[in-house]
Write a protein that holds these residues in place. Sequence first.
Motif, mmCIF file in Angstrom:
data_model
loop_
_atom_site.group_PDB
_atom_site.id
_atom_site.type_symbol
_atom_site.label_atom_id
_atom_site.label_comp_id
_atom_site.label_asym_id
_atom_site.label_seq_id
_atom_site.Cartn_x
_atom_site.Cartn_y
_atom_site.Cartn_z
ATOM 1 N N UNK A 293 -29.161 -30.185 124.639
ATOM 2 C CA UNK A 293 -27.953 -29.838 123.843
ATOM 3 C C UNK A 293 -27.387 -28.754 124.438
ATOM 4 N N UNK A 294 -28.125 -27.564 124.682
ATOM 5 C CA UNK A 294 -27.765 -26.230 125.131
ATOM 6 C C UNK A 294 -26.956 -26.544 126.486
ATOM 7 N N UNK A 295 -27.728 -27.117 127.564
ATOM 8 C CA UNK A 295 -26.831 -27.685 128.956
ATOM 9 C C UNK A 295 -25.495 -28.228 128.409
ATOM 10 N N UNK A 296 -25.534 -29.460 127.781
ATOM 11 C CA UNK A 296 -24.359 -30.353 127.655
ATOM 12 C C UNK A 296 -23.241 -29.220 126.566
ATOM 13 N N UNK A 297 -23.625 -28.461 125.953
ATOM 14 C CA UNK A 297 -22.520 -27.628 125.118
ATOM 15 C C UNK A 297 -22.098 -26.672 126.306
ATOM 16 N N UNK A 298 -22.866 -26.045 127.168
ATOM 17 C CA UNK A 298 -22.353 -25.159 128.165
ATOM 18 C C UNK A 298 -21.509 -25.976 129.043
ATOM 19 N N UNK A 299 -21.928 -26.974 129.280
ATOM 20 C CA UNK A 299 -20.964 -27.843 130.356
ATOM 21 C C UNK A 299 -19.796 -28.347 129.553
ATOM 22 N N UNK B 276 -6.185 -29.572 136.036
ATOM 23 C CA UNK B 276 -6.375 -28.953 134.710
ATOM 24 C C UNK B 276 -6.570 -30.528 133.932
ATOM 25 N N UNK B 277 -5.730 -31.420 134.110
ATOM 26 C CA UNK B 277 -5.759 -32.779 133.166
ATOM 27 C C UNK B 277 -7.204 -33.350 133.509
ATOM 28 N N UNK B 278 -7.577 -33.250 135.035
ATOM 29 C CA UNK B 278 -8.707 -34.202 135.147
ATOM 30 C C UNK B 278 -9.843 -33.326 134.565
ATOM 31 N N UNK B 279 -9.880 -31.844 134.431
ATOM 32 C CA UNK B 279 -10.971 -31.162 133.718
ATOM 33 C C UNK B 279 -10.951 -31.512 132.236
ATOM 34 N N UNK B 280 -9.855 -31.774 131.892
ATOM 35 C CA UNK B 280 -9.851 -32.018 130.314
ATOM 36 C C UNK B 280 -10.417 -33.425 130.025
ATOM 37 N N UNK B 281 -10.183 -34.452 130.897
ATOM 38 C CA UNK B 281 -10.564 -35.692 130.717
ATOM 39 C C UNK B 281 -12.065 -35.617 130.838
ATOM 40 N N UNK B 282 -12.588 -34.989 131.980
ATOM 41 C CA UNK B 282 -14.203 -34.758 132.096
ATOM 42 C C UNK B 282 -14.660 -34.125 130.754
ATOM 43 N N UNK B 283 -13.984 -33.320 130.375
ATOM 44 C CA UNK B 283 -14.668 -32.689 128.966
ATOM 45 C C UNK B 283 -14.713 -33.674 128.021
ATOM 46 N N UNK B 284 -13.469 -34.470 127.909
ATOM 47 C CA UNK B 284 -13.591 -35.477 126.751
ATOM 48 C C UNK B 284 -14.679 -36.371 126.976
ATOM 49 N N UNK B 285 -14.869 -36.838 128.586
ATOM 50 C CA UNK B 285 -16.024 -37.745 128.890
ATOM 51 C C UNK B 285 -17.306 -37.302 128.228
ATOM 52 N N UNK B 286 -17.695 -36.143 128.714
ATOM 53 C CA UNK B 286 -18.838 -35.487 128.306
ATOM 54 C C UNK B 286 -19.088 -35.643 126.786
ATOM 55 N N UNK B 287 -18.135 -35.284 125.869
ATOM 56 C CA UNK B 287 -18.162 -35.272 124.517
ATOM 57 C C UNK B 287 -18.150 -36.667 124.082
ATOM 58 N N UNK C 207 -21.639 -38.175 121.901
ATOM 59 C CA UNK C 207 -21.350 -38.913 120.609
ATOM 60 C C UNK C 207 -21.909 -40.326 120.693
ATOM 61 N N UNK C 208 -21.989 -40.741 121.698
ATOM 62 C CA UNK C 208 -22.356 -42.155 122.081
ATOM 63 C C UNK C 208 -23.911 -42.202 121.924
ATOM 64 N N UNK C 209 -24.632 -41.085 122.601
ATOM 65 C CA UNK C 209 -25.994 -40.960 122.446
ATOM 66 C C UNK C 209 -26.603 -40.637 121.111
ATOM 67 N N UNK C 210 -25.553 -40.190 120.062
ATOM 68 C CA UNK C 210 -25.995 -39.927 118.919
ATOM 69 C C UNK C 210 -25.907 -41.146 118.133
ATOM 70 N N UNK C 211 -24.667 -41.649 118.281
ATOM 71 C CA UNK C 211 -24.673 -42.877 117.347
ATOM 72 C C UNK C 211 -24.421 -44.254 117.700
ATOM 73 N N UNK C 212 -24.806 -44.283 119.398
ATOM 74 C CA UNK C 212 -24.571 -45.575 119.945
ATOM 75 C C UNK C 212 -25.457 -46.747 119.588
#
Length: 72
Positions: A14-20, A43-54, A58-63
């Motif tokens: 959780x710490x690593x994923x939050x930092x990423x 910038x758009x690609x980095x926003x998309x990558x950030x959304x993918x990480x989030x 969420x999938x790992x928590x409620x998948x």
Amino acid sequence: MIDWMAFVTVLVASLVSACVAVTLFSLALRFGDGEASWRRPLSVALFVLCAVVVVFGLYLIVGDHLTTLFTR
């Protein structure tokens, strides 16, 4: 009894994923504030990558709960 190794694994993950996620978001903001034409798509690609990480987090928590909900 508490499985301390599992607890430490979840804590570190959780710490690593939050930092990423925070790093990707801040880099996207930084690259979005420029004049060069290559900065906006990056910038758009980095926003998309950030959304993918989030979304992956969420999938790992409620998948599993979602798959059992929709397969009934």
